[in-house]
Scaffold this active site. Structure first.
Site, PDB file in Angstrom:
ATOM      1  N   ARG A 130       4.055  -0.111  -4.828  1.00  0.00           N
ATOM      2  CA  ARG A 130       3.683  -0.655  -3.434  1.00  0.00           C
ATOM      3  C   ARG A 130       2.512  -1.492  -3.464  1.00  0.00           C
ATOM      4  O   ARG A 130       2.175  -2.015  -2.463  1.00  0.00           O
ATOM      5  CB  ARG A 130       3.713   0.419  -2.420  1.00  0.00           C
ATOM      6  CG  ARG A 130       4.894   1.182  -2.472  1.00  0.00           C
ATOM      7  CD  ARG A 130       4.527   2.277  -1.265  1.00  0.00           C
ATOM      8  NE  ARG A 130       4.580   1.952  -0.056  1.00  0.00           N
ATOM      9  CZ  ARG A 130       5.564   1.667   0.867  1.00  0.00           C
ATOM     10  NH1 ARG A 130       6.814   1.811   0.355  1.00  0.00           N
ATOM     11  NH2 ARG A 130       5.371   1.219   2.019  1.00  0.00           N
TER      12      ARG A 130
ATOM     13  N   TRP B  69      -2.615  -2.818  -1.755  1.00  0.00           N
ATOM     14  CA  TRP B  69      -2.091  -4.199  -1.747  1.00  0.00           C
ATOM     15  C   TRP B  69      -2.889  -5.038  -0.640  1.00  0.00           C
ATOM     16  O   TRP B  69      -2.831  -4.771   0.516  1.00  0.00           O
ATOM     17  CB  TRP B  69      -0.426  -4.392  -1.454  1.00  0.00           C
ATOM     18  CG  TRP B  69      -0.092  -5.682  -1.884  1.00  0.00           C
ATOM     19  CD1 TRP B  69       0.102  -6.265  -3.063  1.00  0.00           C
ATOM     20  CD2 TRP B  69      -0.093  -6.842  -0.803  1.00  0.00           C
ATOM     21  NE1 TRP B  69       0.658  -7.460  -2.862  1.00  0.00           N
ATOM     22  CE2 TRP B  69       0.470  -7.861  -1.618  1.00  0.00           C
ATOM     23  CE3 TRP B  69      -0.227  -6.982   0.522  1.00  0.00           C
ATOM     24  CZ2 TRP B  69       0.518  -9.246  -1.065  1.00  0.00           C
ATOM     25  CZ3 TRP B  69       0.144  -8.359   0.984  1.00  0.00           C
ATOM     26  CH2 TRP B  69       0.400  -9.239   0.219  1.00  0.00           C
TER      27      TRP B  69
ATOM     28  N   CYS C 219       0.866  -1.158  -0.117  1.00  0.00           N
ATOM     29  CA  CYS C 219       0.064  -0.040  -0.012  1.00  0.00           C
ATOM     30  C   CYS C 219       0.900   1.106   0.082  1.00  0.00           C
ATOM     31  O   CYS C 219       1.760   1.459   0.811  1.00  0.00           O
ATOM     32  CB  CYS C 219      -0.708   0.065   1.078  1.00  0.00           C
ATOM     33  SG  CYS C 219      -2.011  -1.292   1.431  1.00  0.00           S
TER      34      CYS C 219
ATOM     35  N   GLU D  87       8.376 -14.422 -11.037  1.00  0.00           N
ATOM     36  CA  GLU D  87       7.710 -13.435 -10.438  1.00  0.00           C
ATOM     37  C   GLU D  87       7.153 -12.390 -11.714  1.00  0.00           C
ATOM     38  O   GLU D  87       5.786 -11.999 -11.543  1.00  0.00           O
ATOM     39  CB  GLU D  87       8.619 -12.231 -10.206  1.00  0.00           C
ATOM     40  CG  GLU D  87       9.040 -12.540  -8.682  1.00  0.00           C
ATOM     41  CD  GLU D  87      10.120 -11.372  -8.111  1.00  0.00           C
ATOM     42  OE1 GLU D  87       9.973 -10.959  -7.212  1.00  0.00           O
ATOM     43  OE2 GLU D  87      11.303 -11.219  -8.856  1.00  0.00           O
TER      44      GLU D  87
ATOM     45  N   HIS E 104      18.738 -35.595  -7.992  1.00  0.00           N
ATOM     46  CA  HIS E 104      17.818 -36.166  -6.922  1.00  0.00           C
ATOM     47  C   HIS E 104      16.345 -35.612  -7.016  1.00  0.00           C
ATOM     48  O   HIS E 104      15.761 -35.589  -5.871  1.00  0.00           O
ATOM     49  CB  HIS E 104      18.512 -35.693  -5.654  1.00  0.00           C
ATOM     50  CG  HIS E 104      19.743 -35.940  -5.363  1.00  0.00           C
ATOM     51  ND1 HIS E 104      20.061 -37.388  -5.127  1.00  0.00           N
ATOM     52  CD2 HIS E 104      20.998 -35.380  -5.346  1.00  0.00           C
ATOM     53  CE1 HIS E 104      21.517 -37.771  -4.821  1.00  0.00           C
ATOM     54  NE2 HIS E 104      22.109 -36.375  -5.100  1.00  0.00           N
TER      55      HIS E 104
ATOM     56  N   LYS F  11       6.226  -4.267  -3.852  1.00  0.00           N
ATOM     57  CA  LYS F  11       7.769  -4.035  -3.649  1.00  0.00           C
ATOM     58  C   LYS F  11       8.154  -4.033  -2.284  1.00  0.00           C
ATOM     59  O   LYS F  11       9.193  -4.539  -1.947  1.00  0.00           O
ATOM     60  CB  LYS F  11       8.131  -2.957  -4.589  1.00  0.00           C
ATOM     61  CG  LYS F  11       9.709  -2.645  -4.211  1.00  0.00           C
ATOM     62  CD  LYS F  11      10.224  -2.176  -5.649  1.00  0.00           C
ATOM     63  CE  LYS F  11      11.619  -2.470  -5.685  1.00  0.00           C
ATOM     64  NZ  LYS F  11      11.982  -3.608  -6.228  1.00  0.00           N
TER      65      LYS F  11
ATOM     66  N   ASN G  65      -1.765   2.080   5.614  1.00  0.00           N
ATOM     67  CA  ASN G  65      -0.808   1.259   5.241  1.00  0.00           C
ATOM     68  C   ASN G  65      -0.364   0.481   6.496  1.00  0.00           C
ATOM     69  O   ASN G  65       0.003   0.967   7.272  1.00  0.00           O
ATOM     70  CB  ASN G  65       0.518   1.750   4.650  1.00  0.00           C
ATOM     71  CG  ASN G  65       1.410   0.789   4.321  1.00  0.00           C
ATOM     72  OD1 ASN G  65       1.093  -0.497   4.093  1.00  0.00           O
ATOM     73  ND2 ASN G  65       2.704   1.201   4.200  1.00  0.00           N
ATOM     74  N   GLY G  66      -0.653  -0.946   6.532  1.00  0.00           N
ATOM     75  CA  GLY G  66      -0.275  -1.782   7.773  1.00  0.00           C
ATOM     76  C   GLY G  66      -1.596  -2.702   7.949  1.00  0.00           C
ATOM     77  O   GLY G  66      -2.279  -2.945   7.253  1.00  0.00           O
TER      78      GLY G  66
ATOM     79  N   LYS H 299      13.263 -14.195 -10.776  1.00  0.00           N
ATOM     80  CA  LYS H 299      12.783 -13.264 -11.545  1.00  0.00           C
ATOM     81  C   LYS H 299      11.821 -13.666 -12.692  1.00  0.00           C
ATOM     82  O   LYS H 299      10.851 -13.038 -13.123  1.00  0.00           O
ATOM     83  CB  LYS H 299      14.024 -12.843 -12.640  1.00  0.00           C
ATOM     84  CG  LYS H 299      14.992 -12.060 -11.712  1.00  0.00           C
ATOM     85  CD  LYS H 299      14.622 -10.730 -11.303  1.00  0.00           C
ATOM     86  CE  LYS H 299      14.036 -10.956  -9.995  1.00  0.00           C
ATOM     87  NZ  LYS H 299      14.203 -10.239  -8.772  1.00  0.00           N
TER      88      LYS H 299
HETATM   89  C1  G6P Z   1       9.380  -8.181  -1.910  1.00  0.00           C
HETATM   90  C2  G6P Z   1       9.755  -7.893  -3.339  1.00  0.00           C
HETATM   91  C3  G6P Z   1      11.138  -8.266  -3.605  1.00  0.00           C
HETATM   92  C4  G6P Z   1      12.140  -8.202  -2.570  1.00  0.00           C
HETATM   93  C5  G6P Z   1      11.342  -8.623  -1.073  1.00  0.00           C
HETATM   94  C6  G6P Z   1      12.335  -8.373  -0.180  1.00  0.00           C
HETATM   95  O1  G6P Z   1       8.966  -9.623  -2.218  1.00  0.00           O
HETATM   96  O2  G6P Z   1       8.884  -7.755  -4.504  1.00  0.00           O
HETATM   97  O3  G6P Z   1      11.879  -7.963  -4.950  1.00  0.00           O
HETATM   98  O4  G6P Z   1      13.192  -9.027  -2.707  1.00  0.00           O
HETATM   99  O5  G6P Z   1      10.241  -8.066  -0.925  1.00  0.00           O
HETATM  100  O6  G6P Z   1      12.182  -6.921   0.148  1.00  0.00           O
HETATM  101  P1  G6P Z   1      13.358  -6.179   0.619  1.00  0.00           P
HETATM  102  O7  G6P Z   1      13.191  -4.504   0.458  1.00  0.00           O
HETATM  103  O8  G6P Z   1      13.456  -6.302   2.080  1.00  0.00           O
HETATM  104  O9  G6P Z   1      14.888  -6.432   0.071  1.00  0.00           O
END
Ligand code: G6P
Length: 611
Positions: A27, A73, A2, A491, A507, A606, A99-100, A488
């Protein structure tokens, strides 16, 4: 998770807030909403992106010079119009953006329902705004007191901005656990989850701390704690350019950020490597270096891509510094009663500096008496403020949800640390140290060269755009790179992808290999090269399709693989920085060719400020 933005001044609040929401959309993008105060209160919200909100509003509202906006979000309640923020209280006295997560919302809801309150959404936020209204109307008090009293009853995390209809010239902002920044202009104030919506108007900012409450009028800001203790606002100057948060001619932020890496890696080591390339100086660690040098154990924590950087860090620190390193997911570490010794060093890695699990793990480590260092990208964010010392990555703002330049900047910092500790602990000679430093200095140019393969990688992507599964294999340093490459791809393209240590393939994953299975093998020429050659043969023997990342001039793997992407020769210590670049581009092009939104992939956000 958010994004929130608010404005109080003399500009057209709608424009400031809508543009601010677009900057914060990384966000969360499940729904968006805005509330403007003019002679009346205008409230608009809509499922979807900020552009959907704009379409829903139609003709641009004019007049309001105070307002709040939100991009969501979803946590509590599915993404729909009802659950979108801002939320108004039942009697319409208060409007809030949040937000939270309010963890005790169920308990508060039951109490309010007993007092006749009814709710329109499934959100925890609607409970909070009604709690504020209930306290306000019962107590015959000011809006600010009602907000502060309500917050004393809340368990959970919040960054909020509140408007009260009876005090329409005032915004009330408060934070606990979720970030909030106030931009200080000339007779105007901006509030946002991070500085990106603010930077085009002012560089003077105040980062709110937990339990701070700001009462914001056009000409005046007062800051206090929830318990009504007055605070002196600390205005800081932000070092952020508008250019850094725009696409600058690239189609997507992700592509821009991939192409920025020669610069961002350079920015991360510049000033830390002496001009004669003979020594490394990490200013943020200067005070704690003696303790770090003597460390018996380092525990690195992080989430997502930052956790992958931590794994690279483990390999580097163990090899060069010869210190025992463990790597933990922050979310596991915080809940599994880990053994933490007082002389352990914890390193928390985070791009945003706001990840809830990482923050909680830091607090746990502090309680156990350990020293905690941070490796973060966002200046002034919570993690750098809660850690004992640390190193900023200087990658610049990363807007694409899939992390690219933040990863390579994190690995750069870890590499510098490994070299420095290796030298300080006398595990490497001065001559070797200087050689390793020169390898780091050469990285930006080598990445420029890899980026020249963009068109070729696009062509390869076109062949595999319809694949349903991908396997990524690597050994040693390239195992975390395999994990990161797979992350990547999943995602942003929604293709199922798994990263594996190449030797572990037999394995389990080998059972999946057939003529439809693309296998990305990260196989630069290092000391496990011959073993990887055998793994490639195992894949080919089962008719799998091999896309190999190899060192320039490689002939052996080239003769076996279906597609080859070359990276320049380099020392093992920096090769992860090179090998990950083609994987970022591969994921980008495949996602684009599948018609996916690369910058804002579904369901992701993010900055994950909820656990
Ligand atoms: C989310 C983002 C990722 C990031 C992860 C950790 O999942 O989409 O790209 O690696 O959070 O975030 P940080 O800000 O702690 O690196």
């Amino acid at each position: 998770m958010c994004g929130i933005v608010a404005y109080n001044g003399s500009r057209d609040a709608y424009g400031v807030i809508i543009n601010g929401l677009k900057r914060l959309e990384y966000r969360g993008y499940d729904s968006a909403g805005i509330c403007l105060v003019d002679n009346d209160v205008m409230l608009y919200k809509q499922k979807g992106k900020v552009s959907d909100l704009e379409k829903h509003i139609g003709t641009r509202p004019t007049g309001g010079t105070i307002g709040i906006g939100h991009t969501r979000w979803a946590t509590h309640g599915e993404p729909n119009n009802e659950n979108a923020h801002p939320h108004a209280s039942m009697n319409g006295k208060f409007i809030i953006i949040h937000n939270g997560i309010i963890e005790n919302y169920g308990h508060l809801k039951t109490k309010l329902e007993r007092r006749g309150y009814r709710f329109e959404s499934d959100t925890d936020t609607e409970i909070l705004v009604n709690l504020i209204e209930y306290i306000y109307q019962k107590g015959n008090i000011t809006a600010e007191i009602a907000v502060r009293l309500a917050l004393t009853k809340v368990v959970g995390a919040y960054g909020i901005v509140v408007i009260c209809r009876d005090e329409p010239d005032t915004l009330i902002a408060a934070r606990k656990g979720s970030p909030l920044v106030i931009g200080v202009g000339e007779k105007e104030y901006f509030v946002a989850s991070d500085a990106t919506p603010i930077v085009e108007f002012t560089n003077s900012v105040i980062f709110l701390n937990d339990n701070d409450v700001a009462i914001i009028k056009k000409n005046e800001l007062s800051l206090k704690t929830i318990m009504n203790e007055a605070l002196e606002p600390r205005i800081q100057t932000l070092d952020l350019d508008l250019e850094e948060i725009e696409k600058n001619g690239f189609d997507h932020f992700m592509l821009k950020e991939i192409f920025e890496q020669p610069r961002s890696i350079g920015d991360t080591f510049r000033g830390r490597i002496s001009a004669d390339h003979k020594s490394i100086h990490l200013g943020g660690l200067f005070e704690v270096l003696p303790r770090l040098v003597k460390a018996k154990r380092i525990i690195i924590i992080g989430c997502g891509t930052s956790w992958h950087a931590a794994l690279v860090g483990e390999y580097l620190l163990e090899e060069f510094a010869r210190i025992s390193v463990e790597v933990e997911y922050a979310s596991e570490f915080r809940y599994r009663n880990p053994i933490i010794h007082k002389d352990d060093i914890i390193i928390a890695i985070s791009q945003s500096g706001e990840t809830a699990d990482t923050l909680a793990a830091i607090r746990l480590a502090h309680e156990a008496g350990a020293m905690v260092l941070g490796i973060c990208n966002v200046v002034g964010s919570s993690i750098p403020r809660e850690t004992d010392a640390g190193v900023y990555t200087h990658a610049g703002p990363e807007i694409g949800v899939a992390s690219t330049k933040a990863f390579t900047a994190q690995v750069t910092v870890l590499t510098l640390m490994a070299m420095l500790l290796g030298r300080e602990r006398n595990n490497i000679t001065q001559q070797r140290y200087e050689l390793l430093i020169s390898e780091m200095v050469a990285v930006p140019l080598k990445i420029e060269k890899i980026l020249e393969s963009n068109e070729k990688i696009k062509e390869i992507s076109n062949i595999f755009k319809d694949a349903t599964n991908f396997l990524y294999l690597g050994r040693g340093y390239f195992f975390p790179v395999a994990l990161e490459g797979a992350l990547k791809l999943k995602e942003i393209s929604y293709i199922h992808a798994e990263g594996y240590p190449a030797a572990e393939m037999k394995h389990g994953p080998i059972a999946l290999i057939d003529k439809n299975m693309p296998v990305v093998v990260i196989a630069p020429h290092d000391n496990s090269y011959d073993k990887v050659v055998s793994n490639v043969q195992e894949v080919k023997a089962r008719k799998g399709i091999v896309i190999a990342i190899v060192t320039e001039g490689d002939e052996v793997i080239k003769s076996m693989a279906d597609h080859v992407i070359e990276i320049p020769k380099a020392s093992e210590i920096v090769e992860t920085l090179l090998a990950v670049i083609p994987l970022q581009l591969l994921a980008y092009h495949i996602a684009l060719l599948r018609g996916c939104n690369v910058d804002q992939p579904r369901n992701l956000a993010k900055s994950v400020t909820v656990e």
